[in-house]
Design a protein around this motif. Structure first.
Motif, mmCIF file in Angstrom:
data_model
loop_
_atom_site.group_PDB
_atom_site.id
_atom_site.type_symbol
_atom_site.label_atom_id
_atom_site.label_comp_id
_atom_site.label_asym_id
_atom_site.label_seq_id
_atom_site.Cartn_x
_atom_site.Cartn_y
_atom_site.Cartn_z
ATOM 1 N N UNK A 289 0.857 -1.187 0.000
ATOM 2 C CA UNK A 289 0.000 0.000 0.000
ATOM 3 C C UNK A 289 0.895 1.238 0.000
ATOM 4 N N UNK A 290 0.891 1.936 -1.137
ATOM 5 C CA UNK A 290 1.797 3.080 -1.270
ATOM 6 C C UNK A 290 1.078 4.414 -1.410
ATOM 7 N N UNK A 291 -0.253 4.376 -1.501
ATOM 8 C CA UNK A 291 -1.000 5.639 -1.547
ATOM 9 C C UNK A 291 -1.512 5.908 -0.140
ATOM 10 N N UNK A 292 -0.826 6.791 0.543
ATOM 11 C CA UNK A 292 -1.096 6.973 1.970
ATOM 12 C C UNK A 292 -1.426 8.438 2.292
ATOM 13 N N UNK B 11 9.291 8.263 2.934
ATOM 14 C CA UNK B 11 8.754 8.902 1.730
ATOM 15 C C UNK B 11 9.428 8.414 0.454
ATOM 16 N N UNK B 12 10.755 8.224 0.506
ATOM 17 C CA UNK B 12 11.448 7.871 -0.736
ATOM 18 C C UNK B 12 11.033 6.492 -1.237
ATOM 19 N N UNK B 13 10.988 5.528 -0.331
ATOM 20 C CA UNK B 13 10.550 4.179 -0.673
ATOM 21 C C UNK B 13 9.146 4.211 -1.278
ATOM 22 N N UNK B 14 8.275 4.990 -0.659
ATOM 23 C CA UNK B 14 6.880 5.069 -1.117
ATOM 24 C C UNK B 14 6.787 5.722 -2.490
ATOM 25 N N UNK B 15 7.548 6.790 -2.716
ATOM 26 C CA UNK B 15 7.507 7.451 -4.032
ATOM 27 C C UNK B 15 8.162 6.581 -5.103
ATOM 28 N N UNK B 16 9.195 5.825 -4.733
ATOM 29 C CA UNK B 16 9.817 4.897 -5.687
ATOM 30 C C UNK B 16 8.809 3.862 -6.176
ATOM 31 N N UNK B 17 7.796 3.607 -5.379
ATOM 32 C CA UNK B 17 6.748 2.646 -5.743
ATOM 33 C C UNK B 17 5.492 3.361 -6.269
ATOM 34 N N UNK B 18 5.713 4.525 -6.846
ATOM 35 C CA UNK B 18 4.628 5.317 -7.465
ATOM 36 C C UNK B 18 3.534 5.722 -6.491
ATOM 37 N N UNK B 19 3.882 5.811 -5.227
ATOM 38 C CA UNK B 19 2.914 6.247 -4.234
ATOM 39 C C UNK B 19 3.294 7.600 -3.678
#
Lengths: 116, 146
Positions: free
Chosen positions: A43-46, A68-76
């Motif tokens: 779940x990357x849209x948080x 944040x970086x991990x999440x944005x790397x996964x298009x979230x």
């Protein structure tokens, strides 16, 4: 001891974390666990809703930087909403509005995730 | 907790555990209210003291819970001063650079923000460190400033 709790609700593929109470160096691990669990379950849209958050220190702000970086790397993304002026001022002082989308209302952040 | 209005000073001793941060914040809040500070200033002082104590717990005592933290408050009509003493690893405040958030973001760094907040929120921040003896940080705010 400081009271802090979180709850997570689902809205389509968006996950919304509600924060309540005092977020400091003692309570930050609770929020870290939330992010870790969401990332582990893809779940990357948080959205993080601050409406019931009374207090935040830099240990709390650091949690958002850690993931944040991990999440944005996964298009979230992590989008922040419903901050009191007191809490927003601390984010603002540290320059967070340059790096994070901060909305007055949760619905705006949902729209942003859904629309674009 | 009773506030001794007569001498307008107080002291709190706690162990270096993050669970004590809320007690520290309550202690500071009680005295800042008694000093008649504006609400925004009270919030700023509470956060600055939290940041200083968090730094002590994490860096001076390296998360060992047996360290001692002493928080002293003094105020008069003009100035509210918080003195925080620890006996942990000494700290060179001058070597902590002002944070560049973009750089922190790229380097996954999450520490170092506390010092910047303390300097931004207070009117004066002073460090005294005597290696092997004690460290002291002095945070002060003018009563009438924002």
């Amino acid at each position: 001891m400081a009271e802090f709790s979180t709850s997570i609700k689902e809205n389509g593929d968006i996950r919304i974390i509600n924060l309540k109470g005092y977020l400091d160096a003692h309570t930050a691990p609770t929020l870290e666990n939330n992010f870790t669990e969401l990332i582990n379950s893809n779940n990357f849209k948080i959205i993080v809703n601050f409406e019931d958050l009374a207090y935040i220190s830099s240990a709390g702000l650091g949690v958002f930087m850690a993931y944040i970086e991990n999440i944005r790397d996964n298009k979230g993304d992590i989008k922040l909403t419903n901050m009191s002026d007191k809490v927003f001022n601390i984010f603002d002082l540290l320059g967070f509005p340059l790096l994070y989308e901060i909305y007055k209302k949760e619905e705006e952040a949902i729209k942003k995730f859904s629309g674009s | 907790m009773s506030v001794r209005n007569k001498n307008k000073a107080g002291e709190l001793r706690v162990k270096s555990k993050t669970e004590n941060l809320s007690e520290i914040r309550d202690f500071v809040s009680t005295y800042a209210l008694a000093a008649g500070m504006p609400a925004a200033s009270i919030d700023n002082i509470i956060l600055a003291v939290d940041e200083a104590c968090t730094n002590i717990i994490k860096h001076a005592y390296k998360l060992s819970p047996q360290g001692e933290i002493i928080i002293k408050i003094d105020y008069d009509e003009e100035k509210f001063t918080v003195t925080i003493i620890d006996y942990g690893k000494s700290f060179e405040a001058d070597r902590v650079p002002q944070p560049d958030l973009q750089k922190y973001y790229r380097e996954h760094r999450v520490g170092g923000l506390g010092m910047y907040l303390m300097k931004s929120l207070m009117d004066d921040v002073e460090y005294i460190s005597i290696p092997g003896e004690y460290n002291q940080v002095l945070l002060s705010k003018n009563i009438r400033s924002g």
